[in-house]
Design an enzyme around this catalytic site. Sequence first.
Site, PDB file in Angstrom:
ATOM      1  CE  LYS A  66      -4.378  -0.484   2.117  1.00  0.00           C
ATOM      2  NZ  LYS A  66      -5.229  -0.635   3.310  1.00  0.00           N
ATOM      3  CG  ASP A 102      -8.496   1.604   3.624  1.00  0.00           C
ATOM      4  OD1 ASP A 102      -9.234   0.777   3.050  1.00  0.00           O
ATOM      5  OD2 ASP A 102      -7.272   1.432   3.769  1.00  0.00           O
ATOM      6  CG  ASN A 151      -0.785   1.429  19.134  1.00  0.00           C
ATOM      7  OD1 ASN A 151      -1.588   0.595  18.724  1.00  0.00           O
ATOM      8  ND2 ASN A 151       0.471   1.450  18.745  1.00  0.00           N
TER       9      ASN A 151
END
Length: 287
Positions: A66, A102, A151
Amino acid sequence: MTKYINLLAFPAGHSISPAFQQAALDHLGLDARYAALSTAACALGDAVDMLRGKDYLGANVTIPHKESVRRHLDALDPWAETLGAVNTIVKQGDRLIGHNTDAYGLLRALREQAGFQPRGRSVLLLGAGGAARAAAFGLCREGIASLTIANRTLERAVDLVTALGKAGPVLAAISMAVEEIAEAVAGVDLVVNATSVGMNHGGAAGESPIDVGLLSPGTVVFDMVYTPIESPLIEIARSVGVVGVSGLWMLIYQGAASFELWTGQDAPVAIMYEAGRSALLSAAKPS
Ligand code: NAP
């Protein structure tokens, strides 16, 4: 004359995009074939050049290409530029243009499957990888009031907050520590899981990234994980009366946007969803 659309990935065999894209092409009676091409990094330039042939409409791009595919293209659309990643290549005349659908896929899934309008809302985003980046930029662009990014590796959450800049909503980066998550989730309007926790065959298969007992009934939970279609997070959220949306919807809507870019026709979303769902269910059956 038959037209072609390729999926450039490595490996490409597990993707369900061929199933739902071909179903959409067939449903509209378009003479086009969608094919997954397992493409090693050293073959990526040649695979992109092949798209310049007159029979090609474009391609999808996924892991691991990507980001690296950008250097083989002639231009990027604003979303691909912002996210630094391309998931769709569209041929315009002789030029190959990189797009990223996306964020569109997530926002449309939230709107159409949960009636969720981001403007003025508070969001907890779990994860700080490529998918989280698309979610963060997409939600900020839609005018959310606050975004907390949690995260496992705190530095990556901090980096994403930095990349989002000061112009957007109130931003915070936290770790996945239980106490920090408990504080961040209280009263939040939307929780998005953009980690791979809960994904079949991943390192944390069968797990939920957060304790769903912390959620309040008005919260919407979106899990980007789509194998299984109803992830552990979604199943537990629904069991306590919280609206939960499967990542399969995001996958279908991002694919629908790609389809419309290649063909110029409205994508038959219901057909695509059913084909994608069937492909996932068949893949999950023991052989
Ligand atoms: P990525 O760039 O590799 O990022 C993976 C993320 O998951 C990182 O934030 C990572 O944290 C976190 N993570 C992995 N294992 C973890 C664990 N055991 N505990 C806590 N956090 C963990 O991957 P990605 O491309 O962003 O994809 C993330 C997920 O979204 C995948 O499941 C992917 O299939 C899904 N996805 C779905 C769609 C859709 O259309 N539905 C689209 C794109 C992606 P660290 O930074 O600490 O490693």
